[in-house]
Scaffold this active site. Structure first.
Site, mmCIF file in Angstrom:
data_model
loop_
_atom_site.group_PDB
_atom_site.id
_atom_site.type_symbol
_atom_site.label_atom_id
_atom_site.label_comp_id
_atom_site.label_asym_id
_atom_site.label_seq_id
_atom_site.Cartn_x
_atom_site.Cartn_y
_atom_site.Cartn_z
ATOM 1 N N HIS A 19 0.821 -1.223 0.000
ATOM 2 C CA HIS A 19 0.000 0.000 0.000
ATOM 3 C C HIS A 19 0.857 1.277 0.000
ATOM 4 C CE1 HIS A 19 -3.560 -2.349 0.694
ATOM 5 N NE2 HIS A 19 -3.177 -2.760 1.875
ATOM 6 N N ASP B 53 -2.570 -10.875 -1.730
ATOM 7 C CA ASP B 53 -3.055 -10.320 -0.452
ATOM 8 C C ASP B 53 -4.545 -9.976 -0.621
ATOM 9 O OD1 ASP B 53 -1.704 -8.754 2.163
ATOM 10 O OD2 ASP B 53 -3.557 -7.834 1.436
ATOM 11 N N HIS C 92 -6.094 -7.482 0.182
ATOM 12 C CA HIS C 92 -6.271 -6.061 -0.163
ATOM 13 C C HIS C 92 -5.611 -5.743 -1.508
ATOM 14 C CE1 HIS C 92 -6.280 -6.245 4.331
ATOM 15 N NE2 HIS C 92 -7.361 -5.505 4.147
ATOM 16 N N ASP D 249 -3.903 -12.813 4.385
ATOM 17 C CA ASP D 249 -5.093 -12.300 5.068
ATOM 18 C C ASP D 249 -6.395 -12.648 4.341
ATOM 19 O OD1 ASP D 249 -4.216 -10.600 3.085
ATOM 20 O OD2 ASP D 249 -4.140 -8.803 4.326
HETATM 21 ZN ZN LIG Z 1 -3.698 -7.186 3.258
#
Ligand SMILES: [Zn+2]
Length: 311
Positions: free
Chosen positions: A122, A158, A160, A245
């Site tokens: 990120h 991931d 995200h 995750d």
């Molecule tokens: Zn993540």
């Protein structure tokens, strides 16, 4: 397989944050108890240099980050905290990826896993975001190109969206990016129509999935999209943003994968690298917040890679 691990990643002290010191303590304990520490070659490595970092992050950001760490600044972004030791941990993490890239490109080994924190996908070029300080995978991709590689493909599983990674290479046709992620979800980007800009249109592939997607469907969509892009761009190296995750019990993610799926996915990505770039694969830890299941998933991931590299 080359293995990068260090107790120094615990220097990034986030206190009661989900991206906690305990994550890496548990991963390091698993690497030892499952025999990875003994079985894998663990090279000594240096923190990422200023030159390696500035291919992604401007000097002004690196100076600000270093300054925050010196002052033990705490929360520097809504979700992101730094401590005095964060600079050491962050540069050591990015340095691990660069060292792994260099050794894999040279042919010392075909695969590497970097058990690092803080995560990176990120992180924006000029700002921390979502637990991330330096964009480890992006720094590694840029470094690979200084070693003479033309094309790098980054796969990000991931839960995200890897928004920082995508932004780093938005208009760069020589770095491909495939991200599968829960959507709508943090950080809000990663729609299917985000495919890159300018000369790079079509080199960024986003697979947004709903929270209830069955694990088998999740993996099939990742495999199909990755194969398609790799056939088109013919990468020289695969980098994997390996977050865990999307596990069923992850306190953050809300998807349905289990350790066995990460073993299958590890075997798949190792075979994927074999069929597209001579097996050259560098995998690095991103998210994963369940203190028991995340290390189990890392173990399963490594078993998958190992079983494919043995064949
Ligand atoms: Zn993540």
């Amino acid at each position: 397989m080359l293995l990068y691990q260090s107790p120094k990643f615990a220097l990034h002290d986030t206190k009661s944050h989900p991206e906690s010191v305990a994550r890496i303590v548990q991963v390091n304990a698993m690497l030892k108890s499952s025999g990875w520490t003994e079985r894998c070659k663990s090279p000594a490595w240096e923190p990422a240099t200023q030159q390696q970092c500035t291919r992604i992050h401007p000097d002004s950001y690196l100076e600000a980050l270093q300054d925050w760490c010196e002052h033990d600044a705490g929360r520097v972004e809504v979700d992101t905290v730094v401590s005095k030791g964060s600079w050491t941990a962050a540069t050591l993490g990015a340095g691990a990826v660069c060292d792994a890239v260099q050794r894999v490109v040279k042919g010392e080994d075909t695969t590497a896993f970097c058990a690092i924190r803080p995560p990176g996908h990120h992180a924006l070029s000029s700002a921390p975001m979502g637990f991330c300080l330096l964009n480890n995978v992006a720094i590694g991709a840029q470094y690979a190109r200084t070693l003479g590689l033309n094309k790098v493909l980054i796969v990000d599983w991931d839960v995200h969206h890897g928004n920082g990674t995508q932004a780093s290479f938005w208009e760069d046709p020589n770095v491909g990016f495939v991200s599968i992620h829960r959507f709508p979800f943090y950080p809000g980007t990663g729609k299917a129509d985000e495919t890159g800009g300018g000369q790079a249109i079509g080199t960024k592939v986003n697979i947004p999935v709903a929270a209830g997607i069955p694990a088998g469907e999740f993996l099939k969509r990742l495999y199909d999209a990755s194969e398609k892009l790799a056939n088109e761009m013919q990468p020289d190296l695969i980098l994997l943003s390996a977050g865990f995750d999307a596990h069923r019990n992850d306190p953050v993610g809300g998807l349905t994968l289990e350790a066995e799926h990460y073993e299958q996915a590890g075997e798949w990505i190792s075979n994927f690298a074999k069929s597209h770039c001579g097996g050259k694969l560098v995998s690095l830890l991103e998210g994963g917040y369940h203190l028991q299941h995340m290390p189990e998933c890392v173990d399963a991931h490594l078993r998958g890679i190992e079983s494919a590299t043995r064949k």
